[in-house]
Design a protein around this motif. Structure first.
Motif, PDB file in Angstrom:
ATOM      1  N   THR A 120     -73.617  10.749  -2.186  1.00 40.12           N
ATOM      2  CA  THR A 120     -74.942  11.236  -2.584  1.00 40.12           C
ATOM      3  C   THR A 120     -75.026  12.760  -2.571  1.00 40.12           C
ATOM      4  OG1 THR A 120     -75.746  11.078  -0.299  1.00 40.12           O
ATOM      5  CG2 THR A 120     -76.089   9.161  -1.726  1.00 40.12           C
ATOM      6  N   GLY A 121     -73.875  13.434  -2.566  1.00 37.69           N
ATOM      7  CA  GLY A 121     -73.880  14.891  -2.470  1.00 37.69           C
ATOM      8  C   GLY A 121     -74.077  15.585  -3.801  1.00 37.69           C
ATOM      9  N   ARG A 122     -74.009  16.922  -3.743  1.00 42.28           N
ATOM     10  CA  ARG A 122     -74.196  17.759  -4.926  1.00 42.28           C
ATOM     11  C   ARG A 122     -72.987  18.671  -5.104  1.00 42.28           C
ATOM     12  NH1 ARG A 122     -79.029  18.831  -7.211  1.00 42.28           N
ATOM     13  NH2 ARG A 122     -78.696  21.107  -7.224  1.00 42.28           N
ATOM     14  N   ILE A 123     -72.442  18.676  -6.331  1.00 43.14           N
ATOM     15  CA  ILE A 123     -71.259  19.461  -6.668  1.00 43.14           C
ATOM     16  C   ILE A 123     -71.596  20.380  -7.832  1.00 43.14           C
ATOM     17  CG2 ILE A 123     -68.841  19.388  -7.425  1.00 43.14           C
ATOM     18  CD1 ILE A 123     -68.800  16.451  -6.391  1.00 43.14           C
ATOM     19  N   ALA A 124     -71.243  21.658  -7.711  1.00 46.47           N
ATOM     20  CA  ALA A 124     -71.388  22.603  -8.818  1.00 46.47           C
ATOM     21  C   ALA A 124     -69.998  22.967  -9.338  1.00 46.47           C
ATOM     22  CB  ALA A 124     -72.113  23.864  -8.371  1.00 46.47           C
ATOM     23  N   CYS A 125     -69.785  22.769 -10.637  1.00 44.20           N
ATOM     24  CA  CYS A 125     -68.534  23.160 -11.289  1.00 44.20           C
ATOM     25  C   CYS A 125     -68.820  24.426 -12.097  1.00 44.20           C
ATOM     26  CB  CYS A 125     -68.032  22.056 -12.211  1.00 44.20           C
ATOM     27  SG  CYS A 125     -67.650  20.508 -11.368  1.00 44.20           S
ATOM     28  N   PHE A 159     -75.912  23.217  -3.032  1.00 47.69           N
ATOM     29  CA  PHE A 159     -74.738  22.412  -3.388  1.00 47.69           C
ATOM     30  C   PHE A 159     -73.807  22.273  -2.187  1.00 47.69           C
ATOM     31  CE2 PHE A 159     -76.344  23.778  -7.441  1.00 47.69           C
ATOM     32  CZ  PHE A 159     -76.176  22.646  -8.241  1.00 47.69           C
ATOM     33  N   ASP A 160     -73.406  21.024  -1.927  1.00 50.85           N
ATOM     34  CA  ASP A 160     -72.534  20.741  -0.792  1.00 50.85           C
ATOM     35  C   ASP A 160     -71.152  21.357  -0.970  1.00 50.85           C
ATOM     36  OD1 ASP A 160     -74.326  18.880   0.753  1.00 50.85           O
ATOM     37  OD2 ASP A 160     -74.262  17.863  -1.192  1.00 50.85           O
ATOM     38  N   LYS A 195     -73.994  25.704  -0.066  1.00 48.18           N
ATOM     39  CA  LYS A 195     -74.455  25.505   1.304  1.00 48.18           C
ATOM     40  C   LYS A 195     -73.385  26.017   2.265  1.00 48.18           C
ATOM     41  CE  LYS A 195     -77.148  21.216   0.691  1.00 48.18           C
ATOM     42  NZ  LYS A 195     -77.200  19.777   1.073  1.00 48.18           N
ATOM     43  N   ASP A 196     -72.144  25.646   1.954  1.00 51.37           N
ATOM     44  CA  ASP A 196     -71.052  25.979   2.872  1.00 51.37           C
ATOM     45  C   ASP A 196     -69.701  26.004   2.157  1.00 51.37           C
ATOM     46  OD1 ASP A 196     -69.416  26.346   5.066  1.00 51.37           O
ATOM     47  OD2 ASP A 196     -69.476  24.241   5.669  1.00 51.37           O
ATOM     48  N   ASN A 215     -62.554  27.722   1.857  1.00 43.98           N
ATOM     49  CA  ASN A 215     -63.066  28.298   3.106  1.00 43.98           C
ATOM     50  C   ASN A 215     -63.127  27.252   4.210  1.00 43.98           C
ATOM     51  OD1 ASN A 215     -65.182  26.799   2.079  1.00 43.98           O
ATOM     52  ND2 ASN A 215     -66.768  28.293   2.619  1.00 43.98           N
ATOM     53  N   TYR A 216     -62.376  26.165   4.053  1.00 41.66           N
ATOM     54  CA  TYR A 216     -62.342  25.099   5.051  1.00 41.66           C
ATOM     55  C   TYR A 216     -60.966  24.433   4.999  1.00 41.66           C
ATOM     56  CZ  TYR A 216     -62.905  21.883   1.113  1.00 41.66           C
ATOM     57  OH  TYR A 216     -62.709  21.191  -0.043  1.00 41.66           O
ATOM     58  N   ASP A 217     -60.640  23.643   5.999  1.00 39.38           N
ATOM     59  CA  ASP A 217     -59.368  22.944   6.036  1.00 39.38           C
ATOM     60  C   ASP A 217     -59.447  21.686   5.181  1.00 39.38           C
ATOM     61  OD1 ASP A 217     -58.240  24.783   7.786  1.00 39.38           O
ATOM     62  OD2 ASP A 217     -59.001  23.715   9.552  1.00 39.38           O
ATOM     63  N   SER A 218     -58.467  21.533   4.315  1.00 40.96           N
ATOM     64  CA  SER A 218     -58.422  20.356   3.432  1.00 40.96           C
ATOM     65  C   SER A 218     -57.032  19.751   3.452  1.00 40.96           C
ATOM     66  CB  SER A 218     -58.785  20.768   1.990  1.00 40.96           C
ATOM     67  OG  SER A 218     -58.442  19.723   1.100  1.00 40.96           O
ATOM     68  N   GLU A 219     -56.926  18.565   4.004  1.00 41.90           N
ATOM     69  CA  GLU A 219     -55.631  17.872   4.047  1.00 41.90           C
ATOM     70  C   GLU A 219     -55.120  17.595   2.641  1.00 41.90           C
ATOM     71  OE1 GLU A 219     -53.719  13.701   5.755  1.00 41.90           O
ATOM     72  OE2 GLU A 219     -55.619  14.437   6.539  1.00 41.90           O
TER      73      GLU A 219
END
Length: 215
Positions: A76-81, A136-137, A163-164, A206-210
């Motif tokens: 249910t999130g929001r994505i901006a491309c 946007f999430d 948002k982050d 800006n975050y850890d992504s496996e």
């Protein structure tokens, strides 16, 4: 002056073939655009416009980025491309119904996506709906040009929207500027394009992504 000087200029066979191929491609794209406008959006695959510095992702890259964005935001999130229409198209195909994805793009051919489309010009980085601020999430962005001016203005847009979490794809030569402007780190995963480019491209977050921290 000979009689032949009065005749219209004649193209070589190779030039005629190239011109015919161009006309055929344009006609095919016009047909696809008309079909998209009447609801057959799954067939809308516009040709890259190099004058707009457009280079579409290959299928593996679009899939990896889409999987990561959906993993982050859930159902249910929001994505901006931002300047990333091939990722938008992939997300449109695979996202859950209640997940919102917006396509911010300068190329108005993508207006066929209706309310999902937002005209975007990086030279006017805040010319966006006011209620999109920090809404946007995740923001996935691929600035159209490999220069500091474009990245600086695009970074303003990203900070407004996010948002982050941020994913940014751009040339490896921009790494230091990316770190300076947005404090992003380079990932192991390398974006690739359907038409091979000489420039090396990298992915930053800006975050850890496996999922993005493996090749």
């Amino acid at each position: 002056m000979s009689d032949s000087d009065d005749d219209p200029p004649q193209l070589s066979a190779a030039a005629m073939a190239a011109l015919q191929e161009f006309y055929t491609e344009q006609a095919d794209e016009d047909r696809k655009l008309k079909e998209a406008q009447t609801g057959k959006l799954e067939d809308f695959t516009p040709q890259e416009n190099w004058q707009l510095s457009q280079f579409w992702y290959d299928e593996a890259t679009a899939t990896r980025l889409a999987d990561e964005a959906l993993r982050v935001v859930g159902s249910t999130g929001r994505i901006a491309c931002v300047s990333s229409p091939t990722l938008y198209r992939k997300l449109r195909d695979v996202k859950p119904d209640n997940c919102t994805v917006k396509c911010l793009e300068f190329d108005d051919r993508f207006q066929v996506y209706g309310e999902d489309f937002q005209f975007y010009d990086y030279r006017e980085p805040l010319k966006l709906p006011a209620d999109w601020k920090n809404s946007f999430d995740i923001v996935v962005v691929d600035p159209p040009f490999l220069n500091e001016e474009c990245l600086c203005k695009t970074a303003i847009t990203v900070r407004f929207l996010a948002k982050d979490k941020i994913i940014l794809c751009t040339g490896a030569v921009m790494e230091e500027v990316v770190k300076k402007l947005l404090n992003l780190k380079v990932c192991v995963f390398q974006p690739r394009h359907s038409n091979a480019l000489q420039n090396e491209f990298r992915c930053f977050t800006n975050y850890d992504s496996e999922l993005l921290d493996k090749s």
